[in-house]
Design a protein around this motif. Structure first.
Motif, mmCIF file in Angstrom:
data_model
loop_
_atom_site.group_PDB
_atom_site.id
_atom_site.type_symbol
_atom_site.label_atom_id
_atom_site.label_comp_id
_atom_site.label_asym_id
_atom_site.label_seq_id
_atom_site.Cartn_x
_atom_site.Cartn_y
_atom_site.Cartn_z
ATOM 1 N N LYS A 1 30.405 103.510 93.089
ATOM 2 C CA LYS A 1 31.700 103.042 93.591
ATOM 3 C C LYS A 1 31.895 103.474 95.046
ATOM 4 C CE LYS A 1 33.827 103.117 89.015
ATOM 5 N NZ LYS A 1 34.925 103.647 88.170
ATOM 6 N N GLY A 2 32.198 102.505 95.905
ATOM 7 C CA GLY A 2 32.605 102.812 97.280
ATOM 8 C C GLY A 2 31.487 102.940 98.273
ATOM 9 N N ASP A 3 30.754 104.031 98.265
ATOM 10 C CA ASP A 3 29.821 104.378 99.339
ATOM 11 C C ASP A 3 28.475 103.694 99.135
ATOM 12 O OD1 ASP A 3 28.436 105.483 101.375
ATOM 13 O OD2 ASP A 3 28.759 107.567 100.791
ATOM 14 N N ASP A 4 28.111 102.833 100.094
ATOM 15 C CA ASP A 4 26.837 102.131 99.967
ATOM 16 C C ASP A 4 25.674 102.930 100.551
ATOM 17 O OD1 ASP A 4 27.442 101.953 102.612
ATOM 18 O OD2 ASP A 4 27.387 99.768 102.730
ATOM 19 N N THR A 5 25.946 104.149 101.041
ATOM 20 C CA THR A 5 24.871 105.002 101.567
ATOM 21 C C THR A 5 24.361 105.973 100.505
ATOM 22 O OG1 THR A 5 26.399 106.695 102.395
ATOM 23 C CG2 THR A 5 25.849 104.882 103.884
ATOM 24 N N THR A 6 24.926 105.937 99.337
ATOM 25 C CA THR A 6 24.517 106.844 98.266
ATOM 26 C C THR A 6 23.088 106.540 97.805
ATOM 27 O OG1 THR A 6 26.784 107.125 97.484
ATOM 28 C CG2 THR A 6 25.030 107.639 95.932
ATOM 29 N N LYS A 7 22.327 107.603 97.615
ATOM 30 C CA LYS A 7 20.944 107.478 97.168
ATOM 31 C C LYS A 7 20.868 107.738 95.668
ATOM 32 C CE LYS A 7 16.422 109.707 97.622
ATOM 33 N NZ LYS A 7 15.678 110.824 98.255
ATOM 34 N N LEU A 8 20.233 106.826 94.937
ATOM 35 C CA LEU A 8 20.025 106.983 93.495
ATOM 36 C C LEU A 8 18.625 107.516 93.230
ATOM 37 C CD1 LEU A 8 21.653 103.683 92.174
ATOM 38 C CD2 LEU A 8 22.555 105.997 91.899
ATOM 39 N N GLU A 9 18.532 108.427 92.291
ATOM 40 C CA GLU A 9 17.238 109.032 91.982
ATOM 41 C C GLU A 9 17.160 109.301 90.478
ATOM 42 O OE1 GLU A 9 14.666 113.062 93.099
ATOM 43 O OE2 GLU A 9 16.467 112.539 94.231
ATOM 44 N N LEU A 10 15.995 108.999 89.889
ATOM 45 C CA LEU A 10 15.777 109.221 88.464
ATOM 46 C C LEU A 10 14.662 110.244 88.291
ATOM 47 C CD1 LEU A 10 16.678 108.186 85.630
ATOM 48 C CD2 LEU A 10 14.818 106.531 85.771
#
Length: 453
Positions: free
Chosen positions: A78-87
């Motif tokens: 939600k909101g921030d498109d600079t967030t990095k996703l990691e699994l």
């Protein structure tokens, strides 16, 4: 001037001298330190950072390559498109097993109830944890999905990952390669046999998920190319192609068929139940040559099941037999694709995927030709001839692996004994079967049997 506190940036300008900044609950108050009277106070709101907020779109993620997942399809930030996703931080909780709603509910209950930093710290300490998904073997895993912003703040949630890089196994034998028909000039109809296509997670695949193509290959010899394709839920495609030769039905054949039809019906009636996974249907059986060795018998209700070697010089491709008829086959592309042997059978009341069964077999299977990485699986039956594979229940840990299983019933409890071999030691272990519902096999932790010698 420019000050930086905890990565929060702010600028304060003062008249007539140096201005110092102090952080007060996300704001800065500026004072002129050359005068006893404060300058006109300028309050500047500092930029504050909070951990990202995200939601998980799918309760279960199925993949054939855990290191190349598109994480934006799994989670929505939600909101921030600079967030990095990691699994990461994968912990295996099950070997491949047929999945259904009840089984997945059981796996979901094993997910940690913790989130964020507490979740990461908990998963780091798990036995056998793998930080990345680059070398996962097939199985069901719990993992951590983390969303981190540019300031290093993160949120984390647990997810279920089904790692499946194995294509559906499509059974085939010599009996499939010829068909006697009334008219060899017409293209034949090839139908899917029961349990002919089996996947390690999807189980026996229905006809609507399998395509069968028949194309003329040699009209003069009435030969057709048959191609069977099946794709599982993880995107793995299994393909089998073979030649089918049509034979013209003769009057003699028709007369013989009528004479034996009654006997055939009687045989099928006596052998009710599903075919073993990997076996082809249609009543076709393989009768072993008389000179091939037999070993490792198990006796149940007066019937003797045993191992026997197919005639494959230079290679060991054992199967399991009863009265000269092969009753358990290998499954191409699966953990037991090369040989099945060492049966141990007990009687009882067992259930698997909603069906009831009278017999449980433990057996050794492997996919290697050099007798390494052996593993143990279960199968169930109602008549000792037609077996349905439950799946692998004890996996290899390297070396010779595990095998030579023996099922024992004692005081209403079922115990599985087996051997484990390494380069330097062979040991015997025992595990208790926690439930006779084999849809999701549950075994107690292994206990080493003391050597009394």
């Amino acid at each position: 001037m420019y000050n930086k506190f905890f990565k929060n940036k702010f600028v304060v300008a003062g008249l007539g001298g140096i201005v110092a900044g102090s952080m007060l609950f996300g704001s800065v108050k500026a004072f002129n330190h050359f005068n006893s009277e404060p300058a006109s106070q300028v309050e500047v709101q500092a930029e504050t950072s909070t951990p990202p907020v995200f939601s998980i779109k799918e309760d279960v993620v199925r993949t054939n390559n855990a290191s190349h997942l598109n994480l934006t399809e799994i989670a929505e930030v939600k909101g921030d498109d600079t967030t990095k996703l990691e699994l990461g931080y994968y912990v295996k909780i099950s070997d491949p097993t047929a999945l259904n709603e009840e089984v997945m509910k059981g796996f979901s209950e094993k997910l940690s109830k913790k989130t964020d930093k507490e979740l990461v710290e908990e998963m780091k300490k798990k036995e056998g944890v793998q930080k990345t998904g680059t070398s996962l073997e097939d199985g069901v895993y719990t993992a951590v999905l983390k969303a981190e912003n540019e300031d290093g703040l993160f949120s984390a949630k647990p997810v279920l990952i089904v790692m499946d890089a194995t294509a559906p196994a499509i059974a085939h034998d010599a009996a499939d390669e010829s068909m006697t028909v009334d008219d060899v000039t017409k293209a034949p109809t090839v139908s899917l046999k029961e349990n002919q296509v089996v996947d390690n997670f999807d189980g026996a695949m229905p006809a609507e998920k399998v395509t069968i193509e028949v194309a003329e290959k040699d009209a003069s010899k009435h030969i057709y190319a048959v191609t069977i394709k099946a794709t599982d839920a993880s995107g793995n495609e299994g393909v089998l192609t073979y030649d089918l030769t049509l034979n013209q039905k003769s009057q003699a054949t028709s007369t013989t068929k009528k004479a034996t039809s009654s006997k055939t019906r009687t045989t099928k009636s006596a052998s009710s139940g599903n075919q073993s996974a990997g076996a082809s249907g249609g009543g076709a059986t393989y009768t072993e040559p008389a000179n091939i060795y037999k070993y490792c018998p198990t006796v149940i209700n007066g019937a003797v099941l045993y191992c026997s070697n197919l005639y494959t010089p230079g290679q060991v491709k054992d199967g399991i037999y009863l009265g000269g008829t092969r009753v358990l086959y290998t499954t191409p592309g699966s953990w037991d694709s090369v040989q099945v042997c060492d049966p141990s059978v007990i009687a009882g009341n067992f259930t698997f995927q909603g069906g009831g069964y009278r017999y449980l077999m433990a057996y050794l299977g492997c996919r290697t030709y050099n007798c390494t990485n052996n593993e143990v699986g279960f199968a169930v039956s109602n008549d000792l001839y037609n077996w349905v594979k439950v799946g692998r229940v004890v996996g290899s840990e390297g070396g010779w692996g595990v095998g030579q299983p023996s099922l024992i019933t004692h005081n209403g409890n079922i115990f599985l004994f087996y051997t484990r071999g390494t380069t330097s030691l062979t040991s015997t272990l025992c595990r208790q079967l926690n439930s006779t519902d084999l849809t999701n096999v549950s075994l107690s932790g292994p206990v080493t049997v003391r050597n009394m010698a």
